[in-house]
Each structure stands twice: as structure tokens, then as C-alpha cells.
Scaffold this motif. Structure first.
Motif, mmCIF file in Angstrom:
data_model
loop_
_atom_site.group_PDB
_atom_site.id
_atom_site.type_symbol
_atom_site.label_atom_id
_atom_site.label_comp_id
_atom_site.label_asym_id
_atom_site.label_seq_id
_atom_site.Cartn_x
_atom_site.Cartn_y
_atom_site.Cartn_z
ATOM 1 N N ILE A 69 75.810 38.412 28.333
ATOM 2 C CA ILE A 69 75.288 39.438 29.254
ATOM 3 C C ILE A 69 74.020 38.953 29.943
ATOM 4 O O ILE A 69 73.836 39.146 31.139
ATOM 5 N N GLU A 70 73.145 38.294 29.185
ATOM 6 C CA GLU A 70 71.888 37.792 29.770
ATOM 7 C C GLU A 70 72.187 36.774 30.870
ATOM 8 O O GLU A 70 71.601 36.822 31.947
ATOM 9 N N GLY A 71 73.096 35.859 30.614
ATOM 10 C CA GLY A 71 73.457 34.858 31.613
ATOM 11 C C GLY A 71 74.135 35.457 32.823
ATOM 12 O O GLY A 71 73.945 34.999 33.957
ATOM 13 N N LYS A 126 75.436 38.667 38.878
ATOM 14 C CA LYS A 126 75.358 39.917 39.640
ATOM 15 C C LYS A 126 74.628 39.708 40.957
ATOM 16 O O LYS A 126 75.006 40.259 41.976
ATOM 17 N N GLN A 127 73.579 38.898 40.922
ATOM 18 C CA GLN A 127 72.811 38.616 42.133
ATOM 19 C C GLN A 127 73.665 37.856 43.153
ATOM 20 O O GLN A 127 73.480 37.979 44.349
ATOM 21 N N GLU A 140 71.191 27.767 36.480
ATOM 22 C CA GLU A 140 70.399 28.998 36.459
ATOM 23 C C GLU A 140 70.767 29.872 35.267
ATOM 24 O O GLU A 140 69.897 30.453 34.619
ATOM 25 N N VAL A 141 72.062 29.969 34.991
ATOM 26 C CA VAL A 141 72.533 30.770 33.860
ATOM 27 C C VAL A 141 72.023 30.163 32.554
ATOM 28 O O VAL A 141 71.531 30.878 31.674
ATOM 29 N N ILE A 142 72.108 28.855 32.429
ATOM 30 C CA ILE A 142 71.649 28.174 31.210
ATOM 31 C C ILE A 142 70.147 28.381 31.024
ATOM 32 O O ILE A 142 69.687 28.681 29.918
ATOM 33 N N ILE A 143 69.388 28.266 32.108
ATOM 34 C CA ILE A 143 67.940 28.476 32.039
ATOM 35 C C ILE A 143 67.631 29.892 31.563
ATOM 36 O O ILE A 143 66.761 30.109 30.715
ATOM 37 N N ARG A 144 68.363 30.853 32.070
ATOM 38 C CA ARG A 144 68.151 32.251 31.668
ATOM 39 C C ARG A 144 68.473 32.444 30.188
ATOM 40 O O ARG A 144 67.758 33.139 29.467
ATOM 41 N N ARG A 145 69.559 31.820 29.729
ATOM 42 C CA ARG A 145 69.940 31.930 28.320
ATOM 43 C C ARG A 145 68.925 31.231 27.416
ATOM 44 O O ARG A 145 68.604 31.731 26.335
#
Length: 146
Positions: free
Chosen positions: A21-23, A28-29, A104-109
Motif C-alpha cells: 500500500i505504501e509503494g 495513484k499520483q 520511486e516506489v522502492i524509495i518510498r518503501r
């Protein structure tokens, strides 16, 4: 043993869900579907693939995969390259733009994991146990011991 297995499955499912969900907040953006993101992940982590290989990995029909590929290609996140040996076959490759989304997803995770570690405190044995769990899980799945 059964009770521990049930508890472990539930814990792992909940952890996986929270990380996913965090990734996906990044998606969504960008207005990407989870299926489109799954295609990008396959290409990012496993390299160029044929359409049929992507279909098998996703567990969906080739026509569904074709639709996903067309949308990702229109967004310049992937490119299709016709095989020089067989003109009917196309290999799919992730573009630099597509790689940036996964990054970007990996950085967020990772940021989420940093916050978790900060709250829990740094514990080397915990990380070692996670690595052992991952390796054992891979052995069981690859050995098809289920």
C-alpha cells in the motif's frame, strides 16, 4: 505447529499488504493500475520478456497482457522490440521512464522501513532471521515442497 503456521501466514500477509500500500501511493499520483505496475516490476527485476512470458508470470490471458502492454507503451514506460529471428515474436523492455517509477516506489518503501527500524531499534539478529526466512521460503517454493 499448525497454529504457528496460521499466525505466521497472517503476520506476513499483513506486513506485505502494508508495504504494498505504501509503494502504491506513488502509482495513484501517476494513474497506473496495479496490473500495469506488475508488468513494470517483472521487466525491472527479471529483464526483457516475451509477451507470453509476461502472461504466464501474471497468470492472465495473452489478450489481457496485450492491453496492458499497449497502455504502458503509450505512456512510454515500456517498448516492444520485434524479434529479428521470428517477426511474430515481440520482446518487451522497460524504459528509463518506467525504471524511474519502480525506483520511486522502492524509495518510498525503504523510507517506510527506515521509520519502522527507527521505532523498533536496530537489531542485527532480526535482519538475519528475516534473511533466513526469505532463503528458506525460496528453497521450499523452488523445491515445490508444498
Amino acid at each position: 505447529m499448525k497454529e504457528n503456521s496460521v499466525q505466521m501466514e497472517k503476520i506476513m500477509r499483513e506486513i506485505n499488504f502494508k508495504i504494498k500500500i505504501e509503494g502504491r501511493k506513488v502509482l495513484k499520483q501517476l494513474e497506473l493500475s496495479t496490473a500495469q505496475f506488475d508488468v513494470l516490476q517483472i521487466l525491472y527485476f527479471k529483464g526483457d520478456k516475451k509477451l507470453s512470458d509476461i502472461s504466464k508470470s501474471l497468470g492472465v490471458t495473452k489478450s489481457t497482457t496485450t492491453g496492458l502492454i499497449k497502455r504502458l507503451e503509450a505512456l512510454n514506460l515500456i517498448e516492444k522490440i520485434q524479434s529479428s529471428k521470428d517477426k511474430r515474436i515481440y520482446n518487451v523492455k522497460i524504459t528509463t521512464k518506467g525504471k524511474k517509477i519502480i525506483d520511486e516506489v522502492i524509495i518510498r518503501r525503504i523510507s517506510l522501513m527506515e521509520k519502522v527500524i527507527e521505532k523498533m531499534g536496530k537489531d542485527e539478529t532480526f535482519i538475519e532471521k528475516l534473511i533466513k526466512l526469505k532463503n528458506t521460503l525460496n528453497e521450499v517454493v523452488e523445491g515445490d515442497e508444498l
